[in-house]
Design an enzyme around this catalytic site. Structure first.
Site, PDB file in Angstrom:
ATOM      1  N   ARG A  39      41.017 -11.830 -29.768  1.00 45.98           N
ATOM      2  CA  ARG A  39      41.652 -12.589 -30.767  1.00 45.98           C
ATOM      3  C   ARG A  39      43.353 -12.398 -30.444  1.00 45.98           C
ATOM      4  O   ARG A  39      43.839 -13.325 -31.141  1.00 45.98           O
ATOM      5  CB  ARG A  39      41.542 -12.223 -32.333  1.00 45.98           C
ATOM      6  CG  ARG A  39      39.972 -12.516 -32.676  1.00 45.98           C
ATOM      7  CD  ARG A  39      39.820 -11.574 -33.902  1.00 45.98           C
ATOM      8  NE  ARG A  39      40.024 -10.178 -33.863  1.00 45.98           N
ATOM      9  CZ  ARG A  39      39.780  -9.307 -35.051  1.00 45.98           C
ATOM     10  NH1 ARG A  39      39.822  -9.855 -36.101  1.00 45.98           N
ATOM     11  NH2 ARG A  39      39.992  -7.963 -34.635  1.00 45.98           N
ATOM     12  N   ASP A  75      41.415  -6.696 -27.764  1.00 45.90           N
ATOM     13  CA  ASP A  75      40.561  -7.575 -28.627  1.00 45.90           C
ATOM     14  C   ASP A  75      40.995  -9.046 -28.462  1.00 45.90           C
ATOM     15  O   ASP A  75      41.809  -9.565 -27.905  1.00 45.90           O
ATOM     16  CB  ASP A  75      41.433  -7.443 -29.984  1.00 45.90           C
ATOM     17  CG  ASP A  75      40.647  -7.971 -31.166  1.00 45.90           C
ATOM     18  OD1 ASP A  75      40.665  -9.317 -31.234  1.00 45.90           O
ATOM     19  OD2 ASP A  75      40.308  -7.323 -32.002  1.00 45.90           O
ATOM     20  N   CYS A  89      42.459  -3.958 -36.273  1.00 45.49           N
ATOM     21  CA  CYS A  89      41.966  -3.535 -34.815  1.00 45.49           C
ATOM     22  C   CYS A  89      40.819  -2.805 -34.971  1.00 45.49           C
ATOM     23  O   CYS A  89      40.677  -1.651 -35.696  1.00 45.49           O
ATOM     24  CB  CYS A  89      43.226  -2.546 -34.387  1.00 45.49           C
ATOM     25  SG  CYS A  89      42.561  -1.988 -32.735  1.00 45.49           S
ATOM     26  N   HIS A 124      47.867  -4.487 -33.205  1.00 45.85           N
ATOM     27  CA  HIS A 124      47.478  -5.671 -34.324  1.00 45.85           C
ATOM     28  C   HIS A 124      46.825  -5.031 -35.461  1.00 45.85           C
ATOM     29  O   HIS A 124      45.911  -4.042 -35.191  1.00 45.85           O
ATOM     30  CB  HIS A 124      46.629  -6.656 -33.424  1.00 45.85           C
ATOM     31  CG  HIS A 124      45.400  -6.457 -33.049  1.00 45.85           C
ATOM     32  ND1 HIS A 124      44.048  -6.705 -33.782  1.00 45.85           N
ATOM     33  CD2 HIS A 124      44.787  -5.710 -32.104  1.00 45.85           C
ATOM     34  CE1 HIS A 124      42.963  -6.086 -33.223  1.00 45.85           C
ATOM     35  NE2 HIS A 124      43.439  -5.614 -32.061  1.00 45.85           N
ATOM     36  N   CYS A 136      46.242  -4.742 -26.881  1.00 46.17           N
ATOM     37  CA  CYS A 136      45.028  -4.168 -27.138  1.00 46.17           C
ATOM     38  C   CYS A 136      43.914  -5.344 -26.531  1.00 46.17           C
ATOM     39  O   CYS A 136      44.446  -6.693 -26.147  1.00 46.17           O
ATOM     40  CB  CYS A 136      44.518  -4.156 -28.765  1.00 46.17           C
ATOM     41  SG  CYS A 136      42.912  -3.819 -28.999  1.00 46.17           S
TER      42      CYS A 136
END
Length: 212
Positions: free
Chosen positions: A46, A44, A101, A98, A42
């Site tokens: 993080r 993302d 999400c 994750h 992803c």
């Protein structure tokens, strides 16, 4: 959080760190890449790839998008998969979602999200396929967590549907496809134990592209 200017200083320190232990580090890195792993994750901010796996430059080929999707009409991810299998000869393909999400949560909001609508519909389709199981989960957070897992499972299946995977696997016995979920709260990687060969057998009647 670092300022824009500090990024260049960080880069300088990183170079010093790498060349301090191996003065030819970047000369060797520039020669070629020969990764055993393709990681599809992803976007993302993080969630990292190499860092959580404990790997360094040149050891993993990475593709990231919102929701770690493998959409057969997305030329970007399809090109990455084909290049990784047919040219880099990767041995393992990992789809890593994750928990927490934002893409998964956004897909389940009854709201017009503009350009994101057709992209996130792929996650809505995962929900539709597993609606009975997901609707039976009363706790909303647990339901989202399970959707994250099922989304990874479906993206692994989408990889197994491709000609590049099927033909190479039939000829060479690899790459194997794996599904992971990264738990942001603990930093732990969770292996969903995707049964690559069972999925390949189950979809053969419809999706077989090997000519056999």
């Amino acid at each position: 959080m670092a300022t824009y200017e500090e990024l260049f200083e960080n880069n300088r320190r990183w170079i010093e760190q790498k060349t301090g232990t191996n003065k030819d580090f970047f000369l060797e890195l520039a020669k070629d890449q020969n990764p055993d792993y393709l990681y599809i994750g992803c976007s993302d901010s993080r969630v990292t790839a190499e860092e959580v796996m404990g790997l360094g430059p040149g050891e993993v080929f990475v593709h990231r998008n919102v929701g770690n999707l493998v959409n057969n009409v997305d030329l970007n991810v399809m090109s990455v998969i084909n290049y990784a299998i047919r040219h880099l000869n990767v041995k393992h393909i990992i789809v890593c979602g994750h928990y927490e999400c934002g893409g998964v949560k956004a897909a389940m909001v009854s709201k017009d999200l503009g350009l994101l609508n057709p992209w996130l519909r792929n996650i809505r389709d995962v929900y539709r396929l597993h609606k009975a199981e997901l609707n039976a989960i009363a706790d909303e957070r647990q339901r989202y967590d399970r959707l994250v897992e099922l989304n990874v499972q479906e993206q692994c299946t989408n990889i197994i549907k491709t000609a590049a995977l099927q033909l190479t696997y039939a000829a060479e016995g690899h790459p194997a496809v794996h599904g992971w979920v990264f738990d942001i709260k603990s930093g732990r990687i969770i292996d969903l134990h995707i049964d690559h060969e069972r999925i390949l057998r189950d979809i053969k009647d419809i999706y077989n592209l090997t000519g056999s």
